[in-house]
Design a protein around this motif. Structure first.
Motif, PDB file in Angstrom:
ATOM      1  N   PRO A  23      18.405 -59.386 114.107  1.00 49.60           N
ATOM      2  CA  PRO A  23      18.207 -59.687 112.683  1.00 49.60           C
ATOM      3  C   PRO A  23      18.876 -60.984 112.216  1.00 49.60           C
ATOM      4  CG  PRO A  23      18.726 -57.378 112.955  1.00 49.60           C
ATOM      5  CD  PRO A  23      18.916 -58.019 114.304  1.00 49.60           C
ATOM      6  N   GLU A  24      19.884 -61.455 112.950  1.00 50.56           N
ATOM      7  CA  GLU A  24      20.573 -62.689 112.553  1.00 50.56           C
ATOM      8  C   GLU A  24      19.898 -63.931 113.120  1.00 50.56           C
ATOM      9  OE1 GLU A  24      22.892 -62.330 110.376  1.00 50.56           O
ATOM     10  OE2 GLU A  24      22.624 -60.173 110.619  1.00 50.56           O
ATOM     11  N   ASN A  25      19.034 -63.745 114.062  1.00 48.51           N
ATOM     12  CA  ASN A  25      18.468 -64.905 114.770  1.00 48.51           C
ATOM     13  C   ASN A  25      16.945 -64.870 114.804  1.00 48.51           C
ATOM     14  OD1 ASN A  25      20.887 -66.440 116.031  1.00 48.51           O
ATOM     15  ND2 ASN A  25      21.323 -64.267 116.396  1.00 48.51           N
ATOM     16  N   TYR A 119      19.636 -47.720 112.053  1.00 42.94           N
ATOM     17  CA  TYR A 119      20.503 -47.056 113.042  1.00 42.94           C
ATOM     18  C   TYR A 119      21.236 -48.092 113.898  1.00 42.94           C
ATOM     19  CZ  TYR A 119      21.628 -44.176 117.136  1.00 42.94           C
ATOM     20  OH  TYR A 119      22.268 -43.557 118.164  1.00 42.94           O
ATOM     21  N   LYS A 120      20.507 -49.131 114.323  1.00 42.37           N
ATOM     22  CA  LYS A 120      21.095 -50.128 115.231  1.00 42.37           C
ATOM     23  C   LYS A 120      21.990 -51.133 114.523  1.00 42.37           C
ATOM     24  CE  LYS A 120      18.982 -51.978 118.733  1.00 42.37           C
ATOM     25  NZ  LYS A 120      18.081 -52.405 119.818  1.00 42.37           N
ATOM     26  N   TRP A 121      21.559 -51.581 113.326  1.00 42.96           N
ATOM     27  CA  TRP A 121      22.222 -52.729 112.714  1.00 42.96           C
ATOM     28  C   TRP A 121      22.820 -52.454 111.348  1.00 42.96           C
ATOM     29  CZ3 TRP A 121      17.070 -54.429 114.708  1.00 42.96           C
ATOM     30  CH2 TRP A 121      17.189 -54.946 116.003  1.00 42.96           C
ATOM     31  N   ALA A 278      21.148 -50.785 104.505  1.00 43.01           N
ATOM     32  CA  ALA A 278      22.130 -51.837 104.773  1.00 43.01           C
ATOM     33  C   ALA A 278      21.423 -53.164 105.006  1.00 43.01           C
ATOM     34  CB  ALA A 278      22.968 -51.455 105.994  1.00 43.01           C
ATOM     35  N   LEU A 279      20.216 -53.118 105.531  1.00 39.34           N
ATOM     36  CA  LEU A 279      19.477 -54.349 105.815  1.00 39.34           C
ATOM     37  C   LEU A 279      18.641 -54.787 104.610  1.00 39.34           C
ATOM     38  CD1 LEU A 279      18.307 -53.321 109.397  1.00 39.34           C
ATOM     39  CD2 LEU A 279      20.050 -55.017 108.862  1.00 39.34           C
ATOM     40  N   GLY A 280      18.817 -54.132 103.478  1.00 36.65           N
ATOM     41  CA  GLY A 280      18.067 -54.499 102.274  1.00 36.65           C
ATOM     42  C   GLY A 280      16.575 -54.349 102.505  1.00 36.65           C
ATOM     43  N   ASN A 281      15.811 -55.331 102.016  1.00 35.01           N
ATOM     44  CA  ASN A 281      14.356 -55.207 102.203  1.00 35.01           C
ATOM     45  C   ASN A 281      13.907 -55.736 103.561  1.00 35.01           C
ATOM     46  OD1 ASN A 281      14.645 -57.911 101.878  1.00 35.01           O
ATOM     47  ND2 ASN A 281      13.568 -58.054  99.922  1.00 35.01           N
ATOM     48  N   ALA A 290      13.552 -54.043 116.665  1.00 35.72           N
ATOM     49  CA  ALA A 290      14.197 -52.896 117.326  1.00 35.72           C
ATOM     50  C   ALA A 290      13.222 -52.193 118.274  1.00 35.72           C
ATOM     51  CB  ALA A 290      14.718 -51.915 116.275  1.00 35.72           C
ATOM     52  N   LEU A 291      11.966 -52.092 117.867  1.00 33.69           N
ATOM     53  CA  LEU A 291      10.974 -51.412 118.718  1.00 33.69           C
ATOM     54  C   LEU A 291      10.685 -52.229 119.977  1.00 33.69           C
ATOM     55  CD1 LEU A 291       8.535 -50.138 115.943  1.00 33.69           C
ATOM     56  CD2 LEU A 291      10.121 -48.765 117.329  1.00 33.69           C
TER      57      LEU A 291
END
Ligand code: ADP
Ligand code: ZN
Length: 298
Positions: A23-25, A119-121, A278-281, A290-291
């Protein structure tokens, strides 16, 4: 070197195709409206043909509007199945991408994807089980237990669970074409618009409908708590932008449970137990990454 994945957030209104390591990259992204399956999937394939070379993609994840066939033994595995979306009934998705791009494809419902991303992030405490609800154009629930999205006969359909309605307080018949006043029928954005003739986001935050919507969502949370006993419930989607819903839902869940489930997460920390994403939208888009990543561990 970073390992890049293709991520497809396949929504009923738009497709968001991106390339990311996590999600950061994110390195590239394209968005286009969901038109016909042919046109939409062709654009998707064209985008990823270029990106595959450039970023040496190892897999693609698709977090998709449903219902879907997720049974790998079924002849229609990887298809969108009985969707009411015109033109998209029984559309092959996974097979097309695998054949055209020659990459492994991870596939799940948009809400299972979002649940996996949270769940992951979005899970600093490392809870082992999580339910993710989106309350938007539709209502859907994803469930992850032990890092694995739950499938069964089909997949969870928590948007269509039945709730009690007080018709004196809320006489509306409901928006769901299948069930009328199921959870989705009473809480989706379009149901709020149908009641008042204007979009949900234009109603004032102290409008009495929010307490009623919170009541239905609290019933849904209670059903999940009693059935799955998840360690966390995340509520996302456009309607949950109404942040005043959260304390109303918390209070009502406590009232409905009536001290029956005696766990400190519920009795003392319900504001950390039923939370915004936590990850907002971004949980939907991150779900697709993730998948794709999940294929690495198989
Ligand atoms: P989708 O479900 O299509 O992916 P959203 O989660 O954004 O998209 O949901 C869109 C629905 O949410 C619309 O029905 C809209 O009226 C409603 N909505 C969007 N923003 C708000 C808001 N701030 N307050 C209440 N409802 C909202
Ligand atoms: Zn329904």
């Amino acid at each position: 070197m970073m390992k890049y994945y293709g991520a497809i957030e396949a929504g009923g209104t738009k497709f968001v195709c991106s390339v990311a390591a996590d999600p950061e990259n994110y390195v590239s992204e394209i968005r286009f409206p969901t038109t016909t399956p042919e046109e939409t999937l062709t654009r998707t394939v064209e985008f990823f043909r270029e990106q595959k070379e450039k970023y040496h993609l190892s897999a693609i994840g698709v977090s998709c509007f449903g219902p879907l066939d997720l049974d790998k033994k079924s002849p229609t595995y990887g298809y969108i199945t009985t969707t009411p979306k015109v033109g998209w009934g029984f559309t092959e998705v996974v097979g097309v991408l695998e054949r055209e791009l020659d990459l492994p494809v991870g596939f799940d419902t948009d809400v299972n994807g979002a649940a996996l991303a949270e769940y992951k992030w979005g899970n600093p405490k490392g809870v082992n089980s999580l339910v993710y609800y989106t309350i938007g154009t539709g209502v859907g629930a994803g469930v992850v237990i032990g890092g694995v999205p739950v499938h069964g006969l089909v997949h969870p359909e928590g948007g269509h669970i039945l709730v009690r309605q007080d018709k004196e307080q809320d006489p509306y018949d409901g928006f769901c074409t299948y069930h009328g006043n199921c959870l989705e029928g009473l809480c989706c954005g379009p149901s709020i618009q149908a009641r008042f003739g204007k979009p949900a986001q234009e109603l004032p935050e102290d409008h009495p409908i929010w307490k009623i919507i919170a009541g239905y969502l609290a019933q849904a949370c209670v059903s999940q708590i009693c059935q799955i006993s998840p360690e966390k419930i995340v509520l996302g989607g456009g309607v949950m932008e109404q942040k005043q819903l959260f304390p109303l839902i918390h209070q009502e869940v406590l009232r409905l449970l009536n001290n029956y489930v005696k766990h400190p997460m519920i009795l003392e920390h319900i504001d950390e137990y039923i939370t915004p994403p936590a990850l907002g939208n971004r949980s939907g888009a991150c779900g697709a990454i993730a998948l794709a990543q999940a294929l690495d561990s198989q």
